[in-house]
Design an enzyme around this catalytic site. Sequence first.
Site, PDB file in Angstrom:
ATOM      1  N   CYS A  21     -30.001  14.845  -9.300  1.00  0.00           N
ATOM      2  CA  CYS A  21     -30.237  15.476  -8.002  1.00  0.00           C
ATOM      3  C   CYS A  21     -30.847  14.498  -7.010  1.00  0.00           C
ATOM      4  CB  CYS A  21     -31.116  16.706  -8.155  1.00  0.00           C
ATOM      5  SG  CYS A  21     -32.766  16.353  -8.766  1.00  0.00           S
ATOM      6  N   TYR A  81     -23.293  17.622 -14.288  1.00  0.00           N
ATOM      7  CA  TYR A  81     -23.122  17.871 -12.854  1.00  0.00           C
ATOM      8  C   TYR A  81     -23.814  16.814 -12.015  1.00  0.00           C
ATOM      9  CZ  TYR A  81     -27.901  19.827 -12.727  1.00  0.00           C
ATOM     10  OH  TYR A  81     -29.250  20.002 -12.795  1.00  0.00           O
ATOM     11  N   ARG A  97       3.621  -5.734   3.490  1.00  0.00           N
ATOM     12  CA  ARG A  97       2.441  -5.587   2.638  1.00  0.00           C
ATOM     13  C   ARG A  97       1.938  -4.162   2.796  1.00  0.00           C
ATOM     14  NH1 ARG A  97      -0.725  -9.464   6.606  1.00  0.00           N
ATOM     15  NH2 ARG A  97      -0.855  -8.054   8.362  1.00  0.00           N
ATOM     16  N   GLY A 145     -34.025  12.713 -11.488  1.00  0.00           N
ATOM     17  CA  GLY A 145     -34.510  12.507 -10.127  1.00  0.00           C
ATOM     18  C   GLY A 145     -34.451  11.007  -9.890  1.00  0.00           C
ATOM     19  N   THR A 146     -33.292  10.542  -9.459  1.00  0.00           N
ATOM     20  CA  THR A 146     -33.102   9.084  -9.436  1.00  0.00           C
ATOM     21  C   THR A 146     -33.825   8.415  -8.279  1.00  0.00           C
ATOM     22  OG1 THR A 146     -30.958   9.547  -8.443  1.00  0.00           O
ATOM     23  CG2 THR A 146     -30.996   8.944 -10.769  1.00  0.00           C
ATOM     24  N   ASN A 147     -34.314   9.184  -7.301  1.00  0.00           N
ATOM     25  CA  ASN A 147     -35.123   8.529  -6.267  1.00  0.00           C
ATOM     26  C   ASN A 147     -36.430   8.033  -6.889  1.00  0.00           C
ATOM     27  OD1 ASN A 147     -33.148   9.444  -4.591  1.00  0.00           O
ATOM     28  ND2 ASN A 147     -34.370  11.089  -3.711  1.00  0.00           N
ATOM     29  N   ASP A 148     -37.142   8.956  -7.537  1.00  0.00           N
ATOM     30  CA  ASP A 148     -38.391   8.555  -8.179  1.00  0.00           C
ATOM     31  C   ASP A 148     -38.145   7.641  -9.374  1.00  0.00           C
ATOM     32  OD1 ASP A 148     -40.796   9.447  -6.938  1.00  0.00           O
ATOM     33  OD2 ASP A 148     -40.097  11.499  -7.257  1.00  0.00           O
ATOM     34  N   ARG A 192       2.882 -20.928   5.986  1.00  0.00           N
ATOM     35  CA  ARG A 192       2.105 -19.691   6.096  1.00  0.00           C
ATOM     36  C   ARG A 192       1.184 -19.511   4.899  1.00  0.00           C
ATOM     37  NH1 ARG A 192       6.576 -15.160   6.432  1.00  0.00           N
ATOM     38  NH2 ARG A 192       4.912 -14.030   7.519  1.00  0.00           N
ATOM     39  N   GLY A 213      -4.684 -12.182   9.274  1.00  0.00           N
ATOM     40  CA  GLY A 213      -5.190 -13.019  10.354  1.00  0.00           C
ATOM     41  C   GLY A 213      -6.367 -13.902  10.002  1.00  0.00           C
ATOM     42  N   HIS A 231      -5.493  -7.668  16.469  1.00  0.00           N
ATOM     43  CA  HIS A 231      -6.567  -7.917  15.514  1.00  0.00           C
ATOM     44  C   HIS A 231      -7.645  -6.842  15.598  1.00  0.00           C
ATOM     45  CE1 HIS A 231     -10.370  -9.794  14.181  1.00  0.00           C
ATOM     46  NE2 HIS A 231      -9.598 -10.212  13.191  1.00  0.00           N
ATOM     47  N   LYS A 267       1.871 -12.380   0.348  1.00  0.00           N
ATOM     48  CA  LYS A 267       2.994 -12.662   1.240  1.00  0.00           C
ATOM     49  C   LYS A 267       4.168 -13.223   0.461  1.00  0.00           C
ATOM     50  CE  LYS A 267       1.545 -14.124   5.262  1.00  0.00           C
ATOM     51  NZ  LYS A 267       0.888 -15.144   6.106  1.00  0.00           N
ATOM     52  N   ARG A 288     -37.301  23.812  -8.028  1.00  0.00           N
ATOM     53  CA  ARG A 288     -38.343  22.912  -8.538  1.00  0.00           C
ATOM     54  C   ARG A 288     -39.707  23.413  -8.113  1.00  0.00           C
ATOM     55  NH1 ARG A 288     -38.279  16.879  -6.314  1.00  0.00           N
ATOM     56  NH2 ARG A 288     -38.981  17.933  -4.437  1.00  0.00           N
ATOM     57  N   ARG A 331     -36.156  22.299  -2.992  1.00  0.00           N
ATOM     58  CA  ARG A 331     -37.505  21.753  -2.865  1.00  0.00           C
ATOM     59  C   ARG A 331     -38.387  22.832  -2.261  1.00  0.00           C
ATOM     60  NH1 ARG A 331     -33.964  17.404  -1.241  1.00  0.00           N
ATOM     61  NH2 ARG A 331     -34.440  15.453  -2.322  1.00  0.00           N
ATOM     62  N   MET A 365      -6.513 -16.397   7.711  1.00  0.00           N
ATOM     63  CA  MET A 365      -6.207 -17.801   7.458  1.00  0.00           C
ATOM     64  C   MET A 365      -5.034 -18.204   8.331  1.00  0.00           C
ATOM     65  SD  MET A 365      -7.105 -18.088   3.494  1.00  0.00           S
ATOM     66  CE  MET A 365      -5.755 -17.034   3.132  1.00  0.00           C
ATOM     67  N   SER A 396     -32.639  17.139 -15.232  1.00  0.00           N
ATOM     68  CA  SER A 396     -32.011  16.698 -13.992  1.00  0.00           C
ATOM     69  C   SER A 396     -32.642  15.364 -13.618  1.00  0.00           C
ATOM     70  CB  SER A 396     -32.247  17.728 -12.893  1.00  0.00           C
ATOM     71  OG  SER A 396     -31.671  17.258 -11.700  1.00  0.00           O
ATOM     72  N   GLU A 418     -37.664  11.653 -14.266  1.00  0.00           N
ATOM     73  CA  GLU A 418     -37.813  10.770 -13.104  1.00  0.00           C
ATOM     74  C   GLU A 418     -38.922   9.744 -13.264  1.00  0.00           C
ATOM     75  OE1 GLU A 418     -38.721  13.099  -9.615  1.00  0.00           O
ATOM     76  OE2 GLU A 418     -39.807  14.592 -10.774  1.00  0.00           O
TER      77      GLU A 418
HETATM   78  P1  ADP Z   1      -0.502 -13.714   9.222  1.00  0.00           P
HETATM   79  O1  ADP Z   1      -0.794 -13.793   7.780  1.00  0.00           O
HETATM   80  O2  ADP Z   1      -1.667 -14.036  10.086  1.00  0.00           O
HETATM   81  O3  ADP Z   1       0.209 -12.471   9.602  1.00  0.00           O
HETATM   82  P2  ADP Z   1       2.049 -15.003   9.148  1.00  0.00           P
HETATM   83  O4  ADP Z   1       2.234 -16.085   8.170  1.00  0.00           O
HETATM   84  O5  ADP Z   1       2.595 -13.690   8.801  1.00  0.00           O
HETATM   85  O6  ADP Z   1       0.519 -14.900   9.528  1.00  0.00           O
HETATM   86  O7  ADP Z   1       2.697 -15.500  10.490  1.00  0.00           O
HETATM   87  C1  ADP Z   1       2.507 -14.820  11.694  1.00  0.00           C
HETATM   88  C2  ADP Z   1       3.810 -14.597  12.412  1.00  0.00           C
HETATM   89  O8  ADP Z   1       4.520 -15.796  12.576  1.00  0.00           O
HETATM   90  C3  ADP Z   1       4.777 -13.724  11.639  1.00  0.00           C
HETATM   91  O9  ADP Z   1       4.519 -12.390  11.851  1.00  0.00           O
HETATM   92  C4  ADP Z   1       6.078 -14.098  12.242  1.00  0.00           C
HETATM   93  O10 ADP Z   1       6.300 -13.358  13.410  1.00  0.00           O
HETATM   94  C5  ADP Z   1       5.889 -15.539  12.580  1.00  0.00           C
HETATM   95  N1  ADP Z   1       6.565 -16.335  11.586  1.00  0.00           N
HETATM   96  C6  ADP Z   1       6.104 -16.819  10.419  1.00  0.00           C
HETATM   97  N2  ADP Z   1       7.063 -17.485   9.754  1.00  0.00           N
HETATM   98  C7  ADP Z   1       8.164 -17.422  10.517  1.00  0.00           C
HETATM   99  C8  ADP Z   1       9.492 -17.888  10.362  1.00  0.00           C
HETATM  100  N3  ADP Z   1       9.874 -18.576   9.288  1.00  0.00           N
HETATM  101  N4  ADP Z   1      10.364 -17.631  11.348  1.00  0.00           N
HETATM  102  C9  ADP Z   1       9.987 -16.939  12.428  1.00  0.00           C
HETATM  103  N5  ADP Z   1       8.774 -16.463  12.636  1.00  0.00           N
HETATM  104  C10 ADP Z   1       7.858 -16.702  11.693  1.00  0.00           C
HETATM  105 MG    MG Z   2     -39.136  13.218  -7.579  1.00  0.00          MG
HETATM  106 MG    MG Z   3       1.792 -11.816   8.980  1.00  0.00          MG
END
Ligand code: ADP
Ligand code: MG
Ligand code: MG
Length: 944
Positions: A871, A891, A356, A806-809, A96, A105, A478, A26, A656, A600, A107, A804, A785
């Site tokens: 194989c 192969y 991202r 025979g990695t199972n055996d 953030r 989402g 999510h 980020k 075989r 086989r 953290m 060849s 094998e």
């Molecule tokens: P996540 O990693 O879970 O996407 P973010 O850090 O991107 O969390 O924050 C989630 C949302 O919060 C962002 O998509 C944005 O809409 C809002 N946000 C974060 N920072 C700001 C900011 N400085 N001003 C306005 N909105 C913010």
């Molecule tokens: Mg075999």
């Molecule tokens: Mg975000």
Amino acid sequence: MAKYVYFFENGKADGNAKMKALLGGKGANLAEMAQLGIPVPPGFTITTDVCAYYYQHGGEYPVELKGQVAEALHRLEELMGRKFGDPENPLLVSVRSGAALSMPGMMDTILNLGLNDHSVQGLIRLTGDERFAYDCYRRFIAMYGDVVLDLKPQSKDEHDPFDVLIENIRKKRGVEFDNQIPAPDLRDLTERYKALIRERKKVEFRHDPWDQLWGAITAVFGSWNNPRAIAYREINNIVDAMGTAVNVQSMVFGNLGEDCGTGVAFTRNPATGGNVLYGEYLINAQGEDVVAGTRTPQPINIHQKGDGGGLSLEETMPDIYAELEAIRSKLDRHYRDMQDIEFTIEKNKLWMLQTRTGKRTGFASFKIAVDMVRQGIISKQEALMRVDPDQLDQLLRPTFDPKAQRDAVKDGNLLTSGLNAGPGAATGRVVFNAHDAEEWAMRGEVVILVRLETSPDDIRGMHASRGILTSRGGMTSHAALVARQMGKVCVVGCSDLEIDYGNKRMTVGDRVIREGQYISLDGSSGEVFAGQIPTRPSEVLRVIIDKSLAPQRSQIYQDYVALLGWADEFRRLEIRTNADQPNQAEEAIAFGAEGIGLTRTEHMFFEGDRIEAVREMILAENSQGRERALAKLLPMQKEDFKGLFKVMREKPVTIRTLDPPLHEFLPKETDDKAIQKLATKLGVPYEQLFAKVVSLHEANPMLGHRGCRLGVTYPEITRMQARAVMEAACEVAREGMDVRPEIMIPLVGDVGEFKNQRDVVEAVALEVMEEYGVDIEYHIGTMIEVPRGAMTADEIAEYAEFFSFGTNDLTQTVFGISRDDAGKFLPAYVANKIWEYDPFARLDQKGVGGLMEIAVHKGRSVRPDIKIGICGEHGGDPSSVEFCHRIGLDYVSCSPYRIPVATLAAARAAIKETLAKEKLPKEDSEPKAVSTVAKRVPKKVAKK
Ligand code: ADP
Ligand code: MG
Ligand code: MG
């Protein structure tokens, strides 16, 4: 002095996109966007070094940090012309999290930090909008309570305690959405929130903004090791964990009125890969509102309106939309990949808050890669490196049988429809929470997880489900995001679905579906059905296999062919298939097989009434008796081989000789009835047959009388099979087709065994060719094998023309584990991390692979041009294919449906090798940590 804080502002930044390891994804991308001149609210990033330091020093920070943060914050104050915590003109920030590898989402983020009972007054005066100010404040307290004070639901069925309070107010006021709650109620809500904290946590809400800031920073660093973040890293195999960075950024407000809003979008469609801006927005909303699914968001453009959901941004704010379009193509081209972007509109001004590389379905991944090559944005090699071989598999996934689906509609089983968030078709039994999903799946049930919305705590359960259905949320919720990444079938935002967690049931109109009942999800159309619906092959398969769809009528097929064509340009490994029947061989060729790596022959013994002749052979008292029975089998086997040769023509066909222990062809000792029946049929006394069955019993058949040992004891079997192969070859050759039979002797551990069998085969081959007066180019080789075969490969190679693996055996014998019995302990081995994976599914490169390397080396030292392949099941597993490339095999052979996967994996292995030689940066757009080892964070915090 060490630099722990990196600043970014409009047009310039201390960091850039290459610094992901240090600044997190980020932070690095915020810096990059700032440098690109894209509007980004100013702020600063505290590095992942600080996170590592924090965990290594029991929760303490480097001494310089306080000063650097204070300095950066003052700079922010100057830039914005506001003061932190000021009762007149407060600066508000977001805090953030952001790790090097994006963990959407997983953290925590806190918005509107800097608000307290005094500064909220300043915000009111500043904006003249009391409702807005309290809306920000209540959001802040709730996020602070959740993230910093850990005030979360206590059990799986409980609702979020802050949500409960706001819901009460909505009910009391009779409004549907939060943005309809009047100012006095919101103010009242902030008091209730503070009281909730006091009651539950026995602490006061902190008013000092610096306390708030450090509380938030520490919480973000702490969130790196919260259970859901750990689970996320586990599921996604993120091992080299590097910790998170913290971004402190001045707030911009999407909730300041009707000319404001917030949204999320992808620069291309993440489900289909289509080259159009794809996303959602909400007017007058802040941050998480769009993804949280509390209000159903609106589509970003007219193109997308078909999916429903009100006026698009293109219509309501055309100028902003145009600006967003320009930013979309700038980012798409600059990053050379689809971006997942977050933006906010404050008073008709657009601000970008994140970019991202976006998660996508396997399908979209493939589509985008192919399109970007055609647009001249990336090279073919890059495209190949971007499509995960397993994702390619999604292209081959089934859809519902259309007739059954129409019937389901006719029968009134179409319950509802939502957004088509994860393509594919799934049928399963309903469960209502992630925990149950896991438990049911463990019992072997196929389940569909149904939730109001999912949260990061649900990911294990989502992983365990076949499909996911939610009543709230949009295409970027999510549930949608995670499902796409996991390749799950997913439908979201089914707003007329009422879900009752307490009673474990859901209702649509007057239809009630209870836990355990079947539903079916169409992740491509968004439809939800009651009951089970049968599935049918994907578009690609309809072109390739069923031939029910013309190639030129399927864009998907054309893209598929293009990508695999590029793979063919780069791969060195030849791709063969394991096939026993002409129709399998035909399918394999349609998928691109260049030969058969394993037939086989014993599978042919079970066809029709052949088993009787087989049994007669086994039960014969002497070799004459055996010969008589074998004579009956000969014409049948010959026909089988002719069928294969005619399909494969000049391509090699490896056959075989008989491999399994003979008792596999007889009834079980305990099965009196079957033995009786067989005795009558064969005209032998029951006792005699029973005695024979008993005598064939083995204590350990996997290591018993099987493989070449059968051929050594009963050379007439080998003779019959060799004759069948050679006669078939001669007859097909006479019809004017080229054939290339390769006869393969199984389970050889000693050159003597091989020589013995080779002599038998060779004598027959010469005899047959003489009889027919036809010259066939044939080869005799062996399977490697058992470990001794690998260790003495140089001796064997003197006589064998090919190997060849025979990695199972080989896996069974190297580990000393019987695969059929491994089910009892293998899961515990994986769970206890003794093994990271099942060695029967993915090749154990150290042990089994080590022996393979020895065998390759020894074999080639004697016979430099010896042809070597694999194989076993592993031939269709991407990481194993890569290994086979590395150790120089010629192969890989796998089942027909794995051929596309193996083909792509083989090309990627070759490209990787070239890249490594050229010392070019890795394919991955997420750079690996520069100092991974030094910064690896211990699992637990030693809090003082
Ligand atoms: P996540 O990693 O879970 O996407 P973010 O850090 O991107 O969390 O924050 C989630 C949302 O919060 C962002 O998509 C944005 O809409 C809002 N946000 C974060 N920072 C700001 C900011 N400085 N001003 C306005 N909105 C913010
Ligand atoms: Mg075999
Ligand atoms: Mg975000």
